[in-house]
Design an enzyme around this catalytic site. Structure first.
Site, short mmCIF file in Angstrom:
data_model
loop_
_atom_site.label_atom_id
_atom_site.label_comp_id
_atom_site.label_asym_id
_atom_site.label_seq_id
_atom_site.Cartn_x
_atom_site.Cartn_y
_atom_site.Cartn_z
N VAL A 129 53.81 26.44 62.56
CA VAL A 129 52.51 25.80 62.77
C VAL A 129 52.01 25.38 61.39
O VAL A 129 52.51 25.88 60.39
CB VAL A 129 51.48 26.73 63.45
CG1 VAL A 129 51.86 26.99 64.88
CG2 VAL A 129 51.33 28.02 62.69
N CYS A 130 51.11 24.45 61.30
CA CYS A 130 50.84 23.84 60.01
C CYS A 130 49.46 23.24 59.93
O CYS A 130 48.82 23.01 60.94
CB CYS A 130 51.80 22.68 59.75
SG CYS A 130 53.49 23.18 59.69
N THR A 131 49.03 22.94 58.70
CA THR A 131 47.88 22.08 58.48
C THR A 131 48.31 21.00 57.50
O THR A 131 48.85 21.33 56.44
CB THR A 131 46.70 22.87 57.88
OG1 THR A 131 46.40 23.97 58.74
CG2 THR A 131 45.47 22.00 57.72
#
Ligand code: NAG
Ligand code: NAG
Ligand code: NAG
Ligand code: NAG
Ligand code: NAG
Ligand code: NAG
Length: 390
Positions: free
Chosen positions: A137-139
């Site tokens: 998961v990431c930003t």
């Protein structure tokens, strides 16, 4: 290590939720250059020579990181034993080695080369390459300053719900991954073609910059319109979509411009949904491409006329609300808004990415990129308590 049961996950979630409530931060400032307890170390640079045969390209990286790679693969296998009574691991050792030959060039040969150098069975290296496509998961943020400079930065958060280490209050897989993070300078004719932040043993790309042309990150899109069916189909033999991390590598290696990259990322059929976040080096060149397996739902672009001086993607469609238990978007936007376009820079975006819960226990590294200067800086992160688990 004992397999994770759903009961364990439930209990762990309750515990984690209590952490969550007290882990929120005010927007950070003055964190750059990286220092202090949230900075765990620099990332080492390697050169991968694209003029070499694919099977020889990763030799140096694997030689240096082999111990850590073996530990990581073993950890993933141990966790996979918990599913379908170990049948998944049998599948990996028996079926995946055959599947490698169906992967496109140069990925098949590179994976075989890595298996040969590391001594790790081919099926397990293949599993490792699939794993990253799924448990991340990431930003990602692309922003434009008042002078038209474009900045692109991301936090990579890895290890979703796998192996909470109660004693150290860390995610086992996340911690095992940190020593595998490497920076890679991909060259042809001794000249840089593109640069990436990679995991030793993984041949796709999640974060990369092609100096003067484009920067690219990929974020997971958890969505049920096709979701992981494509991956299952691929394992079972129906192989007409492309692995997402292979497409990003192909674009960084061979795309001729920002526009060409945008087209390839929008039009290529994929194995699973994804967000591609693309940056350029001219005014307005920045977009989030929201993909299903088959088509593109939306291209969300920088637009100064609309006051849209940054675009920010976590793991939810930008026109929908994020899930309430995983809202990294609102805090990140709050901090971007507080920064203002007048003061946006790689340093101030690093501050945003250092604010909890944008920085959390899954955060493995933070990367900062600027296409015009060809900059790629990556930093291994830590999130000491109190910190949100994701
Ligand atoms: C990381 O790299 C920077 C710049 O090269 C250097 O000043 C710093 O000491 C390094 N930090 C660590 C922990 O290695
Ligand atoms: C916790 O961290 C320590 C030091 O890094 C390590 O030796 C220990 O094995 C870890 N605990 C678990 C349960 O993994
Ligand atoms: C790259 O550089 C090395 C050493 O500097 C040289 O031996 C080699 O011929 C060069 N290769 C190319 C393709 O220019
Ligand atoms: C990029 O193009 C070259 C030359 O056509 C090709 O050999 C190479 O496999 C391509 N790279 C990827 C990742 O597809
Ligand atoms: C940030 O600013 C944008 C544009 O003005 C606004 O739409 C958004 O609601 C703001 N978000 C937060 C969390 O402050
Ligand atoms: C501008 O950004 C820098 C780097 O994050 C920060 O230290 C500084 O306080 C900011 N200045 C203003 C006026 O917000």
């Amino acid at each position: 290590m004992k397999p994770t049961s759903f009961y364990d996950i439930f209990i762990t979630s309750l515990f984690l939720f209590s952490q969550f409530v007290r882990g929120l931060d005010d927007c950070r400032s003055g964190m750059y250059p990286p220092k202090g307890p949230t900075f765990k170390g620099n990332v080492t640079w390697y050169t991968v020579n694209l003029d070499l045969p694919p099977s020889d390209r990763w030799t140096q990286v694997i030689k240096d990181k082999n111990t850590e790679l073996i530990t990581m693969v073993q950890t993933i296998k141990d966790m996979a034993k918990g599913f379908f009574h170990g049948k998944l691991v049998d599948l990996v050792d028996e079926e995946l080695p055959l599947i490698v030959d169906t992967l496109p060039q140069p990925f098949n040969e590179e994976i075989k080369g890595i298996a040969a150098v590391s001594g790790i069975p081919l099926g397990e290296i293949t599993l490792f390459n699939i794993f990253y496509e799924i448990f991340t998961v990431c930003t990602s943020i692309v922003a434009e300053d008042l002078n038209g400079n474009i900045y692109h930065a991301r936090n990579l958060d890895f290890g979703l719900f796998m192996g909470w280490d109660q004693q150290n209050k860390t995610w086992t897989l996340t911690e095992k991954l940190k020593p595998l993070v490497v920076n890679v300078n991909f060259q042809r004719g001794n000249k840089t073609v593109f640069k990436s932040t990679n995991f030793a043993g993984y041949v796709g790309i999640l974060t990369g910059v092609r100096p003067g042309e484009l920067s690219l990150t990929m974020n997971e899109r958890f969505n049920f319109d096709g979701g992981y069916i494509g991956i299952l189909e691929w394992i079972l033999g129906k192989r007409d979509g492309m692995w997402m991390g292979f497409l990003t590598r192909k674009v960084l290696e061979n795309a001729t411009s920002y526009e060409d990259a945008k087209n390839q990322l929008s039009l290529t059929k994929l194995l699973a949904p994804a967000y591609f976040i693309l940056g350029g080096n001219r005014v307005g060149q920045g977009c989030v491409i929201t993909r299903t397996r088959i088509n593109t739902l939306d291209v969300w672009e920088l637009d100064m006329k609309l006051g849209r001086w940054y675009i920010l993607e976590t793991n939810y469609d930008h026109w929908e609300k994020p899930m309430i238990f995983d809202d990294r978007r609102t805090p990140a936007m709050k901090c971007m808004n507080q920064t203002t376009q007048a003061n946006v820079s790689l340093a101030s975006i690093y501050d945003v990415l250092s604010t909890k819960p944008v920085l959390n226990k899954l955060t493995t590294y933070t990367s900062l990129m600027e296409v015009s200067t060809g900059t790629l800086e990556s930093y291994i992160r830590d999130c000491p308590n109190p910190c949100t688990p994701w």
